[in-house]
Design an enzyme around this catalytic site. Structure first.
Site, mmCIF file in Angstrom:
data_model
loop_
_atom_site.group_PDB
_atom_site.id
_atom_site.type_symbol
_atom_site.label_atom_id
_atom_site.label_comp_id
_atom_site.label_asym_id
_atom_site.label_seq_id
_atom_site.Cartn_x
_atom_site.Cartn_y
_atom_site.Cartn_z
ATOM 1 N N PRO A 2 8.637 38.081 62.575
ATOM 2 C CG PRO A 2 6.376 38.622 62.541
ATOM 3 C CD PRO A 2 7.503 38.196 61.649
ATOM 4 C CD GLU A 3 13.676 36.651 66.032
ATOM 5 O OE1 GLU A 3 14.207 36.149 67.039
ATOM 6 O OE2 GLU A 3 14.294 37.422 65.264
ATOM 7 N NE ARG A 13 18.354 34.748 58.416
ATOM 8 C CZ ARG A 13 17.375 34.296 59.187
ATOM 9 N NH1 ARG A 13 17.197 32.984 59.346
ATOM 10 N NH2 ARG A 13 16.557 35.129 59.807
ATOM 11 C CE LYS A 15 10.938 31.859 64.828
ATOM 12 N NZ LYS A 15 11.839 32.069 63.681
#
Length: 275
Positions: A2-3, A262, A58
């Site tokens: 979750p960002e 990433r 966050k």
């Protein structure tokens, strides 16, 4: 993971569900999630009233008056509220029983989420220690400060945006979107960016994260908000998860690279790599 838009959406849902509720009991099944003293955590929370639910980057901030429960969802964390009986689920790890008979449950498949119970007076120091950057708003995210930090660093721009020191809240999804919108290759050294690129990165960070909040976050894997609903931002993603599809701007096929370990999505025509 979750960002910022997803965490903000969870925050809004939690505030609707638990504001003003008193915690009467806490059950913790995975002690490693609590990063402050376990005994203090278990003994102090009962009797506390949830006065507000905030957010910094966050991190969720559950305001208990003189104390704040700082919650980070990490990869898979989510909150669920059960009005009466809580079903069995091996991924339910923290249970906050409330005075009205309901139970707020923290669920985390990966068990990476964290909790810190700290004095409200220590909150600024908590985030300063983590070198957390400003919130992505015009009032706090200053272009000149952003520019100075970039031009003094040799870090590739994508890992630099991800490390939370420049601006709080960006993760892999939204960094890919910001870089595409700004027409910047993710491997570009921060110090080699020109003023126009830096301004685009700044402005698109603010715009795209605000859009993500407006759309309730991105449901790409397992994300749900605190009310159990999906977000819709995934329908507005231009490059993330779009490998092989046409770039909405130029028609070139979107490709997937590895940058800093990433998965990274770019348009090779719009985001040219510098020699």
């Amino acid at each position: 993971m979750p960002e910022l838009p997803e965490v903000e959406t969870v925050r809004r849902g939690l505030e609707t569900l638990v504001l003003g509720q008193e915690i009467v009991a806490v059950t913790l099944k995975v002690p490693k999630m609590v990063k402050t003293d376990l005994e203090t955590f278990a003994l102090t929370l009962p009797g506390q009233i949830i006065q507000s639910v905030g957010r910094r980057g966050k991190y969720l901030l559950i305001d208990l008056g003189q104390l704040v429960l700082v919650s980070h969802l990490r990869m898979e964390g989510k909150y669920l509220l059960f009005p009466d009986e809580v079903p069995d689920n091996k991924h339910f790890h923290v249970f906050f029983e409330l005075k009205n008979g309901s139970t707020l449950v923290y669920q985390d498949v990966r068990k990476f989420g964290t909790f810190d119970l700290i004095a409200k007076s220590q909150l600024s120091a908590f985030f300063a220690k983590r070198k957390l950057g400003p919130e992505p708003k015009k009032e706090t995210f200053k272009l000149k400060t952003f520019e100075a930090a970039l031009l003094s660093s040799q870090k590739p721009i994508k890992p630099h945006l991800l490390d939370q020191t420049l601006v709080a809240g960006l993760g892999n999804i939204y960094v890919d979107e910001v870089l595409w919108a700004a027409k910047v290759h993710p491997e570009t050294a921060s110090s080699r960016l020109n003023k126009a690129e830096i301004k685009r990165l700044h402005d698109e960070t603010i715009r795209i994260l605000a859009l993500g909040i407006e759309k309730g976050g991105s449901t790409v894997r397992t994300y749900r908000n605190a009310l159990g609903a999906d977000g819709t931002m995934q329908d507005y993603l231009q490059v993330y998860g779009q490998t092989g599809k046409s770039c909405p701007r130029c028609g070139q096929a979107i490709v997937k690279l590895k940058v800093g370990g990433r998965g990274t999505h770019i348009c090779p025509k719009c985001q040219k790599k510098r020699p």
